[in-house]
Design a protein around this motif. Structure first.
Motif, PDB file in Angstrom:
ATOM      1  N   PRO A  11      39.511  36.136  37.347  1.00  0.00           N
ATOM      2  CA  PRO A  11      39.973  37.161  38.286  1.00  0.00           C
ATOM      3  C   PRO A  11      40.331  38.487  37.589  1.00  0.00           C
ATOM      4  O   PRO A  11      40.277  39.536  38.206  1.00  0.00           O
ATOM      5  N   VAL A  12      40.676  38.439  36.303  1.00  0.00           N
ATOM      6  CA  VAL A  12      41.113  39.630  35.571  1.00  0.00           C
ATOM      7  C   VAL A  12      40.451  39.623  34.190  1.00  0.00           C
ATOM      8  O   VAL A  12      40.271  38.566  33.590  1.00  0.00           O
ATOM      9  N   ARG A  26      29.622  39.459  33.077  1.00  0.00           N
ATOM     10  CA  ARG A  26      28.582  39.658  34.093  1.00  0.00           C
ATOM     11  C   ARG A  26      27.199  39.337  33.516  1.00  0.00           C
ATOM     12  O   ARG A  26      26.380  38.702  34.182  1.00  0.00           O
ATOM     13  N   TYR A  40      35.032  36.521  42.845  1.00  0.00           N
ATOM     14  CA  TYR A  40      35.511  37.731  42.183  1.00  0.00           C
ATOM     15  C   TYR A  40      34.417  38.757  41.902  1.00  0.00           C
ATOM     16  O   TYR A  40      34.721  39.876  41.483  1.00  0.00           O
ATOM     17  N   ALA A  84      32.895  40.408  44.067  1.00  0.00           N
ATOM     18  CA  ALA A  84      33.129  41.494  45.025  1.00  0.00           C
ATOM     19  C   ALA A  84      34.125  42.525  44.506  1.00  0.00           C
ATOM     20  O   ALA A  84      34.122  43.667  44.956  1.00  0.00           O
ATOM     21  N   TYR A  85      34.959  42.153  43.573  1.00  0.00           N
ATOM     22  CA  TYR A  85      35.993  43.058  43.070  1.00  0.00           C
ATOM     23  C   TYR A  85      35.566  43.808  41.812  1.00  0.00           C
ATOM     24  O   TYR A  85      36.368  44.539  41.225  1.00  0.00           O
ATOM     25  N   GLN A  86      34.328  43.660  41.394  1.00  0.00           N
ATOM     26  CA  GLN A  86      33.885  44.291  40.157  1.00  0.00           C
ATOM     27  C   GLN A  86      33.238  45.653  40.373  1.00  0.00           C
ATOM     28  O   GLN A  86      32.911  46.350  39.417  1.00  0.00           O
ATOM     29  N   GLY A  87      33.034  46.031  41.622  1.00  0.00           N
ATOM     30  CA  GLY A  87      32.565  47.374  41.914  1.00  0.00           C
ATOM     31  C   GLY A  87      31.069  47.611  41.760  1.00  0.00           C
ATOM     32  O   GLY A  87      30.631  48.745  41.593  1.00  0.00           O
ATOM     33  N   TYR A  88      30.272  46.566  41.832  1.00  0.00           N
ATOM     34  CA  TYR A  88      28.821  46.701  41.703  1.00  0.00           C
ATOM     35  C   TYR A  88      28.137  46.319  43.009  1.00  0.00           C
ATOM     36  O   TYR A  88      28.686  45.598  43.832  1.00  0.00           O
ATOM     37  N   ASP A 140      25.988  43.958  44.498  1.00  0.00           N
ATOM     38  CA  ASP A 140      25.566  42.604  44.135  1.00  0.00           C
ATOM     39  C   ASP A 140      24.642  41.974  45.173  1.00  0.00           C
ATOM     40  O   ASP A 140      24.561  40.751  45.263  1.00  0.00           O
ATOM     41  N   ASP A 171      34.022  35.152  56.880  1.00  0.00           N
ATOM     42  CA  ASP A 171      34.621  35.044  55.549  1.00  0.00           C
ATOM     43  C   ASP A 171      33.646  34.506  54.511  1.00  0.00           C
ATOM     44  O   ASP A 171      33.965  33.586  53.771  1.00  0.00           O
TER      45      ASP A 171
END
Length: 181
Positions: A11-12, A23, A53, A55-59, A61, A173
């Protein structure tokens, strides 16, 4: 185990470089899995985690998600066919919303408002509850909305949804629960 390990993402990250390296490993593993003859007898038990996670990487996809769908699709049971219920002339379109998170979750809170708006527009609406404790108790269902608890097996759930003869099915979802992916 090989699929689960390949799809695991933290997650981080400590740095942007670590995220990029993770990635790259993820994409290499996914491409490799797509070339392998894998056997997954029970996909819900064995593919029970998703790369949420990403979705939270800013690419963008979209391509990655298409590959994931191809990977998972190879291991799902054949689609259930069902008789489509007859519809009278002038009957409203049938719309379904499926979620594992109708109860006590932000997804349910958010989408029940959308369900109410669609039903208020005169459409025939059903919510499908794929949660593990699926029942309508405690849900503030909008007026005129039908409720259907789905069995937690893919074939049975597909058959239940297909039997409603929907024109549109909204997955509220995607990525939260492998069952609704």
């Amino acid at each position: 185990v090989r699929i689960k390990r390949a799809l695991m993402l933290p997650p981080v990250y400590r740095s942007a470089a670590e995220m990029e390296a993770t990635r790259a490993r993820f994409h290499e593993s996914l491409d490799e899995l797509l070339t392998m003859p894998l056997s997954v007898p029970d996909p819900l038990a064995e593919l029970n985690s998703l790369p949420f996670y990403l979705a939270y990487q800013g690419y963008d996809d979209a391509g990655t998600n298409a590959k994931l769908a191809a990977l998972f699709g190879r291991h799902l049971p054949a689609r259930a066919m069902a008789e489509t219920p007859p519809r009278g002339a002038g009957a409203p379109p049938r719309v379904g919303f499926v979620s594992s998170w109708w109860h006590n979750h932000s997804v349910g809170s958010c989408y029940l408002r959308s369900v109410a708006a669609v039903a208020g527009a005169g459409l025939d609406v059903t919510i499908f509850d794929a949660g593990t404790a699926a029942d309508a108790d405690g849900l503030d269902l909008p007026t005129g909305v039908a409720y259907a608890a789905l069995p937690r097996d893919l074939e049975g759930a597909r058959r239940e949804i297909a039997a409603r003869g929907l024109d549109v099915l909204v997955y509220t979802d995607i990525g939260f629960d492998p069952f609704t992916y």
